[in-house]
Scaffold this motif. Structure first.
Motif, mmCIF file in Angstrom:
data_model
loop_
_atom_site.group_PDB
_atom_site.id
_atom_site.type_symbol
_atom_site.label_atom_id
_atom_site.label_comp_id
_atom_site.label_asym_id
_atom_site.label_seq_id
_atom_site.Cartn_x
_atom_site.Cartn_y
_atom_site.Cartn_z
ATOM 1 N N ASP A 197 -37.610 -11.660 37.426
ATOM 2 C CA ASP A 197 -37.146 -10.979 36.215
ATOM 3 C C ASP A 197 -35.631 -10.792 36.254
ATOM 4 N N ILE A 198 -35.004 -10.853 35.085
ATOM 5 C CA ILE A 198 -33.549 -10.655 35.002
ATOM 6 C C ILE A 198 -33.202 -9.222 35.408
ATOM 7 N N GLU A 199 -34.013 -8.266 34.981
ATOM 8 C CA GLU A 199 -33.767 -6.858 35.339
ATOM 9 C C GLU A 199 -33.779 -6.673 36.854
ATOM 10 N N LEU A 200 -34.743 -7.298 37.510
ATOM 11 C CA LEU A 200 -34.845 -7.193 38.967
ATOM 12 C C LEU A 200 -33.611 -7.811 39.624
ATOM 13 N N GLN A 201 -33.158 -8.942 39.101
ATOM 14 C CA GLN A 201 -31.953 -9.586 39.638
ATOM 15 C C GLN A 201 -30.748 -8.664 39.499
ATOM 16 N N ILE A 202 -30.607 -8.031 38.336
ATOM 17 C CA ILE A 202 -29.480 -7.115 38.096
ATOM 18 C C ILE A 202 -29.527 -5.955 39.096
ATOM 19 N N VAL A 203 -30.721 -5.423 39.323
ATOM 20 C CA VAL A 203 -30.877 -4.310 40.273
ATOM 21 C C VAL A 203 -30.489 -4.763 41.678
ATOM 22 N N SER A 248 -26.721 -5.272 41.901
ATOM 23 C CA SER A 248 -25.993 -3.995 41.912
ATOM 24 C C SER A 248 -26.144 -3.300 43.266
#
Length: 50
Positions: free
Chosen positions: A2-8, A11
């Motif tokens: 998931d893109i959200e998981l990658q962003i997390v 970060s």
């Protein structure tokens, strides 16, 4: 992935990098200064014995 998981993950890695790099550099400097002090003390002890 998931893109959200990658962003997390990115970060978290960025946070570790931003906090970890100065800490690592400080630790290396502290270790170096501690070792140099220790070797100086040993030299003084050897001079006293002779």
């Amino acid at each position: 992935m998931d893109i959200e998981l990658q962003i997390v993950l990115i970060s978290i890695l960025a946070m570790i990098g931003i906090i970890g790099m100065p800490l690592y550099a400080f630790w290396m400097l502290w270790k170096k200064s501690g070792e140099s002090k220790h070797s100086q003390e040993e030299r003084q002890h050897q001079q006293q014995h002779s």
